[in-house]
Motif scaffolding. Structure first.
Motif, PDB file in Angstrom:
ATOM      1  N   GLU A   1     -38.690 -52.355 -24.478  1.00  0.00           N
ATOM      2  CA  GLU A   1     -37.280 -51.965 -24.261  1.00  0.00           C
ATOM      3  C   GLU A   1     -36.566 -53.498 -23.840  1.00  0.00           C
ATOM      4  O   GLU A   1     -37.045 -53.718 -22.635  1.00  0.00           O
ATOM      5  CB  GLU A   1     -37.055 -51.038 -23.049  1.00  0.00           C
ATOM      6  CG  GLU A   1     -37.659 -49.585 -23.844  1.00  0.00           C
ATOM      7  CD  GLU A   1     -37.262 -48.482 -22.448  1.00  0.00           C
ATOM      8  OE1 GLU A   1     -36.137 -48.417 -21.818  1.00  0.00           O
ATOM      9  OE2 GLU A   1     -38.203 -47.599 -22.271  1.00  0.00           O
ATOM     10  N   LEU A   2     -35.798 -53.802 -24.495  1.00  0.00           N
ATOM     11  CA  LEU A   2     -35.214 -55.120 -24.338  1.00  0.00           C
ATOM     12  C   LEU A   2     -34.280 -54.950 -22.826  1.00  0.00           C
ATOM     13  O   LEU A   2     -34.286 -55.736 -21.911  1.00  0.00           O
ATOM     14  CB  LEU A   2     -34.040 -55.536 -25.248  1.00  0.00           C
ATOM     15  CG  LEU A   2     -33.300 -56.799 -25.184  1.00  0.00           C
ATOM     16  CD1 LEU A   2     -34.165 -57.942 -24.866  1.00  0.00           C
ATOM     17  CD2 LEU A   2     -32.298 -57.041 -26.238  1.00  0.00           C
ATOM     18  N   ASP A   3     -33.435 -53.760 -22.813  1.00  0.00           N
ATOM     19  CA  ASP A   3     -32.894 -53.440 -21.505  1.00  0.00           C
ATOM     20  C   ASP A   3     -33.890 -53.400 -20.181  1.00  0.00           C
ATOM     21  O   ASP A   3     -33.277 -54.232 -19.306  1.00  0.00           O
ATOM     22  CB  ASP A   3     -32.141 -52.007 -21.598  1.00  0.00           C
ATOM     23  CG  ASP A   3     -30.889 -51.862 -22.719  1.00  0.00           C
ATOM     24  OD1 ASP A   3     -30.467 -53.198 -23.002  1.00  0.00           O
ATOM     25  OD2 ASP A   3     -30.356 -51.017 -22.969  1.00  0.00           O
ATOM     26  N   ALA A   4     -35.081 -52.928 -20.362  1.00  0.00           N
ATOM     27  CA  ALA A   4     -35.728 -52.986 -19.280  1.00  0.00           C
ATOM     28  C   ALA A   4     -36.212 -54.475 -18.818  1.00  0.00           C
ATOM     29  O   ALA A   4     -36.138 -54.892 -17.874  1.00  0.00           O
ATOM     30  CB  ALA A   4     -37.230 -52.153 -19.577  1.00  0.00           C
ATOM     31  N   ALA A   5     -36.425 -55.418 -19.708  1.00  0.00           N
ATOM     32  CA  ALA A   5     -36.610 -56.834 -19.688  1.00  0.00           C
ATOM     33  C   ALA A   5     -35.481 -57.342 -18.964  1.00  0.00           C
ATOM     34  O   ALA A   5     -35.433 -58.272 -18.053  1.00  0.00           O
ATOM     35  CB  ALA A   5     -37.114 -57.444 -21.069  1.00  0.00           C
ATOM     36  N   ILE A   6     -34.320 -57.213 -19.484  1.00  0.00           N
ATOM     37  CA  ILE A   6     -32.979 -57.769 -18.987  1.00  0.00           C
ATOM     38  C   ILE A   6     -32.960 -57.454 -17.453  1.00  0.00           C
ATOM     39  O   ILE A   6     -32.566 -58.265 -16.837  1.00  0.00           O
ATOM     40  CB  ILE A   6     -31.829 -57.400 -19.830  1.00  0.00           C
ATOM     41  CG1 ILE A   6     -32.075 -57.987 -21.329  1.00  0.00           C
ATOM     42  CG2 ILE A   6     -30.366 -57.979 -19.201  1.00  0.00           C
ATOM     43  CD1 ILE A   6     -30.949 -57.915 -22.185  1.00  0.00           C
ATOM     44  N   THR A   7     -33.195 -56.054 -17.199  1.00  0.00           N
ATOM     45  CA  THR A   7     -32.955 -55.498 -15.943  1.00  0.00           C
ATOM     46  C   THR A   7     -33.983 -56.056 -14.919  1.00  0.00           C
ATOM     47  O   THR A   7     -33.643 -56.483 -13.792  1.00  0.00           O
ATOM     48  CB  THR A   7     -33.025 -54.052 -15.794  1.00  0.00           C
ATOM     49  OG1 THR A   7     -32.056 -53.380 -16.783  1.00  0.00           O
ATOM     50  CG2 THR A   7     -32.838 -53.389 -14.444  1.00  0.00           C
ATOM     51  N   GLU A   8     -35.195 -56.370 -15.426  1.00  0.00           N
ATOM     52  CA  GLU A   8     -36.104 -56.790 -14.450  1.00  0.00           C
ATOM     53  C   GLU A   8     -35.747 -58.130 -14.308  1.00  0.00           C
ATOM     54  O   GLU A   8     -35.945 -58.455 -13.077  1.00  0.00           O
ATOM     55  CB  GLU A   8     -37.563 -56.877 -15.169  1.00  0.00           C
ATOM     56  CG  GLU A   8     -38.135 -55.293 -15.179  1.00  0.00           C
ATOM     57  CD  GLU A   8     -39.315 -55.106 -14.313  1.00  0.00           C
ATOM     58  OE1 GLU A   8     -39.987 -56.269 -13.785  1.00  0.00           O
ATOM     59  OE2 GLU A   8     -39.973 -54.070 -14.194  1.00  0.00           O
ATOM     60  N   LEU A   9     -35.343 -59.012 -15.208  1.00  0.00           N
ATOM     61  CA  LEU A   9     -35.134 -60.248 -15.073  1.00  0.00           C
ATOM     62  C   LEU A   9     -33.886 -60.457 -13.917  1.00  0.00           C
ATOM     63  O   LEU A   9     -33.930 -61.664 -13.371  1.00  0.00           O
ATOM     64  CB  LEU A   9     -34.744 -61.013 -16.353  1.00  0.00           C
ATOM     65  CG  LEU A   9     -36.281 -61.341 -17.256  1.00  0.00           C
ATOM     66  CD1 LEU A   9     -35.883 -61.685 -18.506  1.00  0.00           C
ATOM     67  CD2 LEU A   9     -36.997 -62.403 -16.650  1.00  0.00           C
ATOM     68  N   GLY A  10     -33.088 -59.728 -14.279  1.00  0.00           N
ATOM     69  CA  GLY A  10     -31.690 -59.682 -13.252  1.00  0.00           C
ATOM     70  C   GLY A  10     -32.090 -59.490 -11.851  1.00  0.00           C
ATOM     71  O   GLY A  10     -31.105 -59.699 -11.177  1.00  0.00           O
ATOM     72  N   LYS A  11     -33.079 -58.822 -11.815  1.00  0.00           N
ATOM     73  CA  LYS A  11     -33.576 -58.593 -10.314  1.00  0.00           C
ATOM     74  C   LYS A  11     -34.237 -59.971  -9.519  1.00  0.00           C
ATOM     75  O   LYS A  11     -34.194 -59.752  -8.533  1.00  0.00           O
ATOM     76  CB  LYS A  11     -34.704 -57.436 -10.053  1.00  0.00           C
ATOM     77  CG  LYS A  11     -34.031 -56.125 -10.443  1.00  0.00           C
ATOM     78  CD  LYS A  11     -35.073 -54.952 -10.453  1.00  0.00           C
ATOM     79  CE  LYS A  11     -34.876 -53.638 -10.955  1.00  0.00           C
ATOM     80  NZ  LYS A  11     -35.829 -52.786 -11.046  1.00  0.00           N
ATOM     81  N   LEU A  12     -34.485 -60.815 -10.322  1.00  0.00           N
ATOM     82  CA  LEU A  12     -34.881 -62.061  -9.712  1.00  0.00           C
ATOM     83  C   LEU A  12     -33.913 -62.629  -9.356  1.00  0.00           C
ATOM     84  O   LEU A  12     -32.965 -63.394 -10.011  1.00  0.00           O
ATOM     85  CB  LEU A  12     -35.721 -62.916 -10.780  1.00  0.00           C
ATOM     86  CG  LEU A  12     -36.788 -62.245 -11.739  1.00  0.00           C
ATOM     87  CD1 LEU A  12     -37.442 -63.060 -12.828  1.00  0.00           C
ATOM     88  CD2 LEU A  12     -37.911 -61.981 -10.699  1.00  0.00           C
ATOM     89  N   ARG A  13     -33.846 -62.916  -8.060  1.00  0.00           N
ATOM     90  CA  ARG A  13     -32.598 -63.566  -7.486  1.00  0.00           C
ATOM     91  C   ARG A  13     -33.167 -65.153  -7.150  1.00  0.00           C
ATOM     92  O   ARG A  13     -34.055 -65.286  -6.913  1.00  0.00           O
ATOM     93  CB  ARG A  13     -32.493 -63.051  -5.857  1.00  0.00           C
ATOM     94  CG  ARG A  13     -32.107 -61.678  -5.797  1.00  0.00           C
ATOM     95  CD  ARG A  13     -30.588 -61.551  -6.374  1.00  0.00           C
ATOM     96  NE  ARG A  13     -29.984 -60.321  -6.486  1.00  0.00           N
ATOM     97  CZ  ARG A  13     -29.658 -59.582  -7.655  1.00  0.00           C
ATOM     98  NH1 ARG A  13     -29.438 -60.385  -8.702  1.00  0.00           N
ATOM     99  NH2 ARG A  13     -29.365 -58.353  -7.614  1.00  0.00           N
ATOM    100  N   SER A  14     -32.290 -65.916  -8.216  1.00  0.00           N
ATOM    101  CA  SER A  14     -32.759 -67.194  -8.118  1.00  0.00           C
ATOM    102  C   SER A  14     -31.399 -68.109  -8.564  1.00  0.00           C
ATOM    103  O   SER A  14     -30.512 -67.784  -9.435  1.00  0.00           O
ATOM    104  CB  SER A  14     -33.696 -67.593  -9.464  1.00  0.00           C
ATOM    105  OG  SER A  14     -33.971 -69.042  -9.710  1.00  0.00           O
ATOM    106  N   THR A  15     -31.555 -69.393  -7.937  1.00  0.00           N
ATOM    107  CA  THR A  15     -30.322 -70.115  -8.073  1.00  0.00           C
ATOM    108  C   THR A  15     -30.718 -71.112  -9.015  1.00  0.00           C
ATOM    109  O   THR A  15     -29.612 -71.805  -9.699  1.00  0.00           O
ATOM    110  CB  THR A  15     -30.028 -71.040  -6.815  1.00  0.00           C
ATOM    111  OG1 THR A  15     -31.331 -71.746  -6.426  1.00  0.00           O
ATOM    112  CG2 THR A  15     -29.818 -70.182  -5.711  1.00  0.00           C
ATOM    113  N   GLY A  16     -32.037 -71.263  -9.671  1.00  0.00           N
ATOM    114  CA  GLY A  16     -32.235 -72.026 -10.806  1.00  0.00           C
ATOM    115  C   GLY A  16     -32.542 -71.221 -12.249  1.00  0.00           C
ATOM    116  O   GLY A  16     -31.836 -70.053 -12.247  1.00  0.00           O
TER     117      GLY A  16
END
Length: 160
Positions: free
Chosen positions: A33-48
């Motif tokens: 699921e693309l949405d699952a990938a996007i959601t998981e990546l969005g949880k990575l709090r990163s300034t980079g």
């Protein structure tokens, strides 16, 4: 879409912060699921930089790079959309029609400049994608090497 068989492969989050690369596994739902990938990546709090590398069933890969204006995406083989929901989702987000059933050509769809700011120009990424004799994990290893996170990437893949 046909009922999807279980998908094999891996989903890796890559983060560059303070000049250091960090690779971590994403939930396996990111492979289907693309949405699952996007959601998981969005949880990575990163300034980079933060992006995901998804290798699906030894068939194709997806690079997902979230941004406030929507994700940048690269699908290594547009024809995968005929058999895989996640590939169809990528084409849907890109507003690209899936190829015809009888078209057996392999071509990428999406943003070839997705990693240009990290040292991988679109022309080089296109060369890697066009290496159809390589498995997706081998192509992603080349990308990791070119961007400089291959040590962490290899170490993580050995653990998966």
């Amino acid at each position: 879409m046909a009922v999807q068989e279980p998908v094999t492969g891996f989903a890796v989050a890559v983060v560059r912060e303070d000049g250091q690369w960090r690779c971590s596994a994403l939930d396996s739902a990111a492979l289907t699921e693309l949405d699952a990938a996007i959601t998981e990546l969005g949880k990575l709090r990163s300034t980079g930089a933060a992006f995901g590398l998804l290798a699906v069933d030894d068939e194709f890969f997806v690079i997902v790079r979230p941004s406030p204006r929507g994700p940048s995406l690269l699908l290594s083989d547009a024809a995968a959309a005929l058999d895989y929901d996640i590939a169809a989702d990528v084409l849907d987000v890109l507003r690209v029609e899936p190829p015809d059933e009888d078209d057996d050509a392999v071509w990428p769809e999406g943003d070839l400049e997705i990693l240009a700011d990290l040292g991988l120009p679109g022309a080089e990424l296109e060369v890697i994608v066009s290496e159809v004799d390589l498995y997706p994990d081998e192509q992603l290893q080349m990308i990791a090497q070119r961007c400089g996170f291959d040590a962490g990437f290899s170490k993580l893949l050995d653990q998966l």
